[in-house]
Scaffold this active site. Structure first.
Site, PDB file in Angstrom:
ATOM      1  N   SER A  45       0.820  -1.200   0.000  1.00 40.89           N
ATOM      2  CA  SER A  45       0.000   0.000   0.000  1.00 40.89           C
ATOM      3  C   SER A  45       0.860   1.258   0.000  1.00 40.89           C
ATOM      4  O   SER A  45       1.668   1.458  -0.894  1.00 40.89           O
ATOM      5  CB  SER A  45      -0.965  -0.044   1.191  1.00 40.89           C
ATOM      6  OG  SER A  45      -1.950   0.947   1.100  1.00 40.89           O
ATOM      7  N   ASP A 174      -5.808  -3.454  -2.290  1.00 42.38           N
ATOM      8  CA  ASP A 174      -4.709  -3.232  -1.355  1.00 42.38           C
ATOM      9  C   ASP A 174      -4.126  -4.532  -0.800  1.00 42.38           C
ATOM     10  O   ASP A 174      -4.849  -5.389  -0.304  1.00 42.38           O
ATOM     11  CB  ASP A 174      -5.248  -2.380  -0.204  1.00 42.38           C
ATOM     12  CG  ASP A 174      -4.171  -1.728   0.630  1.00 42.38           C
ATOM     13  OD1 ASP A 174      -3.262  -2.441   1.072  1.00 42.38           O
ATOM     14  OD2 ASP A 174      -4.255  -0.509   0.852  1.00 42.38           O
TER      15      ASP A 174
END
Length: 304
Positions: A45, A174
């Site tokens: 991320s 993510d």
């Protein structure tokens, strides 16, 4: 014999200001780019974005400034709650994509100066993904991906941004869903593809500040119903508990002295898209770097 050095960077949205500030201050103190001192960078991320930036030759200061300048744009216009409840994420991802394209241009993973492993989760096949440059003869195809698209995929946090396509029929979100702290990804890569023994791996892990979910007592826990758990679910999914598990496992896998974790605890809950509150984490990151300067110096220079 030289050690195989891995830099691991946690996920956490705008909390990445802390991570980038740690790196910027370490580079200032050490007078050298951190990417030049490691053999592999792994990131999830926001840590994936920072890691890709470092591997592309950007400094920690440049990545810190990236968050300071662009964070307010990326998280500027949340959609209204009725639209989010039905079918749309909190933010329109076009702003994030525009920023990432401008930051990385036409760079592909194979153009990066340092090997990388960037985590994501692919929804159509329902499987974990680690996007890499082709740094081993058994790896092929991933290195042709645009850096900006991999950065977009690893940071597509559920409920915040729409998923990202990297192929004709995939859908990425993510990587924090399964590896918010990607330390074990780095260890696995070092053993499987770099042919390293655990004793030869040195891993520097940098967090995004930790807030572990706690309750006051067993009695309070038994009174938590659906609403209470839903409020905590996202933090549990993308937050401190996941990072803590990887942290402890990495510490147990590697020999004493071969694992160094830089992080800071916070008492209050800070949303990963709260730009104003996250800006204050810069000072905390710089302080952690200054306090640990000698430890990091010794860690990176030590031989096995």
């Amino acid at each position: 014999m030289s050690s195989y050095r891995v830099l691991s960077l946690d996920g956490g949205g705008m909390l990445g200001i802390f991570t980038a500030s740690v790196i910027a201050e370490l580079e200032r103190e050490l007078s050298t780019p951190l990417a030049d001192s490691v053999d592999l960078i792994v990131g999830t991320s926001t840590g994936g974005i920072i890691g890709l930036g470092l591997a592309a030759g950007k400094s920690g200061e440049e990545m810190r400034d990236f968050y300071a300048h662009e964070g307010s744009r990326i998280f500027a216009r949340p959609r209204r709650l009725p639209r989010r409840l039905l079918r749309q994420p909190k933010y329109d991802r076009r702003v994030l994509d525009e920023v990432l394209r401008r930051e990385f241009g036409e760079l592909r993973l194979n153009d990066l100066a340092t090997p990388v492993c960037i985590t994501a989760h692919e929804l159509v096949a329902g499987t974990t993904r680690v996007w890499k440059d082709d740094h081993h003869e058994q790896l092929s195809g991933g290195g042709d991906q645009f850096v900006w698209k991999v950065a977009a995929a690893t940071s597509a946090a559920p409920t915040f941004f729409a998923p990202v396509q990297l192929g004709a029929s995939d859908s990425h979100v993510d990587g924090g869903i399964w590896a918010n702290n990607p330390a074990l990804v780095g260890i696995t890569e070092a053993v499987r593809y770099a042919g390293q023994e655990l004793a030869d791996i040195r891993l520097l892990s940098i967090g995004t500040t930790t807030r572990t979910f706690k309750v006051e007592s067993h009695e309070q826990a038994t009174r938590m119903g659906l609403i209470a758990w839903v409020k905590e679910a996202r933090e549990l999914l993308l937050g401190g508990s996941v990072s803590m598990a990887s942290d402890k496992q990495a510490e147990l896998l590697l020999p004493p002295g071969n694992y160094l974790r830089l992080d800071s605890e916070r008492a209050t809950k800070v949303a990963l898209d709260d730009y104003e509150r996250c800006r204050g984490l810069r000072e905390a990151g710089e302080q952690i770097a200054r306090v640990n300067r000698q430890r990091v110096t010794d860690f990176l220079r030590a031989q096995v």
